[in-house]
Design a protein around this motif. Structure first.
Motif, PDB file in Angstrom:
ATOM      1  N   UNK A 254       0.845  -1.185   0.000  1.00  0.00           N
ATOM      2  CA  UNK A 254       0.000   0.000   0.000  1.00  0.00           C
ATOM      3  C   UNK A 254       0.881   1.235   0.000  1.00  0.00           C
ATOM      4  N   UNK A 255       0.549   2.222  -0.784  1.00  0.00           N
ATOM      5  CA  UNK A 255       1.338   3.441  -0.820  1.00  0.00           C
ATOM      6  C   UNK A 255       0.642   4.550  -0.066  1.00  0.00           C
ATOM      7  N   UNK A 256       1.409   5.410   0.519  1.00  0.00           N
ATOM      8  CA  UNK A 256       0.871   6.581   1.198  1.00  0.00           C
ATOM      9  C   UNK A 256       1.657   7.778   0.727  1.00  0.00           C
TER      10      UNK A 256
ATOM     11  N   UNK B 167      -6.727   0.695   8.805  1.00  0.00           N
ATOM     12  CA  UNK B 167      -7.862  -0.219   8.625  1.00  0.00           C
ATOM     13  C   UNK B 167      -7.551  -1.286   7.582  1.00  0.00           C
ATOM     14  N   UNK B 168      -6.730  -0.951   6.592  1.00  0.00           N
ATOM     15  CA  UNK B 168      -6.311  -1.965   5.634  1.00  0.00           C
ATOM     16  C   UNK B 168      -5.445  -3.018   6.327  1.00  0.00           C
TER      17      UNK B 168
ATOM     18  N   UNK C  32      -5.690  -7.386   7.228  1.00  0.00           N
ATOM     19  CA  UNK C  32      -4.668  -8.309   6.711  1.00  0.00           C
ATOM     20  C   UNK C  32      -3.681  -8.719   7.799  1.00  0.00           C
ATOM     21  N   UNK C  33      -4.177  -8.957   9.003  1.00  0.00           N
ATOM     22  CA  UNK C  33      -3.324  -9.516  10.035  1.00  0.00           C
ATOM     23  C   UNK C  33      -3.024  -8.626  11.213  1.00  0.00           C
ATOM     24  N   UNK C  34      -3.354  -7.356  11.151  1.00  0.00           N
ATOM     25  CA  UNK C  34      -3.128  -6.479  12.304  1.00  0.00           C
ATOM     26  C   UNK C  34      -2.303  -5.263  11.963  1.00  0.00           C
TER      27      UNK C  34
END
Length: 334
Positions: free
Chosen positions: A1-3, A78-79, A83-85
């Protein structure tokens, strides 16, 4: 994921991994070491200098800071939950309502720092899941070379009439602005925003962008956070802070440990440091109003007890976050 604008900061202490021994010579349990990961919406410069201050205090720890706007960080959080924490050990954001959501989803773990007893009860979660680490306030700022203070808006209700000379930040980027939107909806209704749109109020990205545009004379009036305007005034910008007569929107920005934290002991030391006199003094030196009554605010800024505030509907904002942002977008951004 990019930010976008996500900055990874890794500051390695010279004594990483070393044990700490009390001055009296008696052997104590080694202090926790290793890496602690923090997600925060603190401005980059403040996040960097505060991290250095923390690691100077606890040189056995390495603090890794990922900084972005609250809203972008929340999308990441939240993503990661799906996907595991959450990958971070710690969260320190301006969007106070989101901590209620995260607590209720079981994403935080309780920690009652001994330093939290010094923080007003209203700024502590009863279950110990988060505690305010700083107080930030949405205020009106003016460029006094464009709009003299005597004719500047003194009330939020007057802000929209400044039309295209005025700017506000975007709640899709800033968590503090989301809190302001929720507060205004409960205080004035959506009519405040409908009027602001008709009058031509401009929506910029974040609080820092609004303050920078004011300093650059692109706008005469702006909605921004107190410590950002204060820092620019301290650097010589021709800005003035106006504390609205109805009240500022005061946000006790929470700090919390995640349920999935890998370095719990290190995370607890960070929370202890944030809430300590030393940590609060470090924030005050960076222009932020401390949450401890026994630490003086920056020169020229009020103590929390001296600030008139609007009632902030934290629970309602947390329960209606998606609808609030959607309606704001429909009125102000389309």
């Amino acid at each position: 994921m990019t930010i976008r604008h996500l900055v990874g900061l890794v500051l390695v202490a010279a004594l990483a991994g070393a044990a700490v021994w009390p001055a009296g010579g008696a052997q104590a349990a080694p202090a926790p070491g290793g890496t602690v990961v923090l997600y925060t919406s603190l401005p980059q410069e403040i996040a960097t200098s505060f991290a250095r201050a923390f690691m100077a205090r606890y040189p056995q720890l390495r603090l890794e800071v990922l900084r972005s706007g609250s809203t972008e960080l929340e999308r990441r959080i939240f993503a990661e939950l799906e996907t595991g924490g959450i990958r971070a050990d710690l969260l320190w954001l301006a969007d106070a309502p989101v901590f209620l959501t995260l607590r209720d989803r079981g994403a935080l773990q309780a920690y009652r720092s001994p330093e939290a007893r010094q923080i007003p009860a209203a700024w502590r979660d009863p279950g110990g899941f988060f505690t305010a680490g700083r107080l930030i306030n949405m205020i009106i700022a003016v460029n006094t070379t464009l709009i003299p203070e005597r004719v500047a808006p003194r009330r939020w209700a007057d802000f929209p009439r400044f039309g295209r000379t005025a700017a506000m930040p975007n709640p899709f980027f800033s968590g503090s602005v989301f809190v302001v939107v929720a507060t205004f909806v409960r205080e004035y209704g959506w009519a405040w925003f409908e009027r602001a749109r008709r009058e031509g109020i401009q929506v910029l990205r974040g609080n820092s962008e609004v303050a920078a545009a004011l300093a650059a004379r692109e706008f005469g009036v702006g909605m921004t956070l107190d410590f950002i305007a204060y820092g620019m005034i301290r650097d010589g910008a021709p800005l003035a802070i106006i504390w609205p007569e109805e009240g500022a929107v005061s946000i006790p920005s929470p700090v919390a440990i995640t349920r999935s934290a890998r370095n719990v002991e290190g995370a607890r030391l960070f929370v202890d440091y944030v809430l300590s006199r030393e940590g609060q003094q470090a924030l005050a030196e960076r222009g932020i109003i401390p949450v401890r009554p026994d630490v003086a605010p920056p020169r020229g800024l009020p103590r929390p007890s001296e600030i008139r505030t609007l009632p902030v509907p934290f629970e309602w904002a947390a329960q209606n976050a998606a609808e609030i942002r959607q309606r704001f977008e429909e009125i102000m951004l389309k």
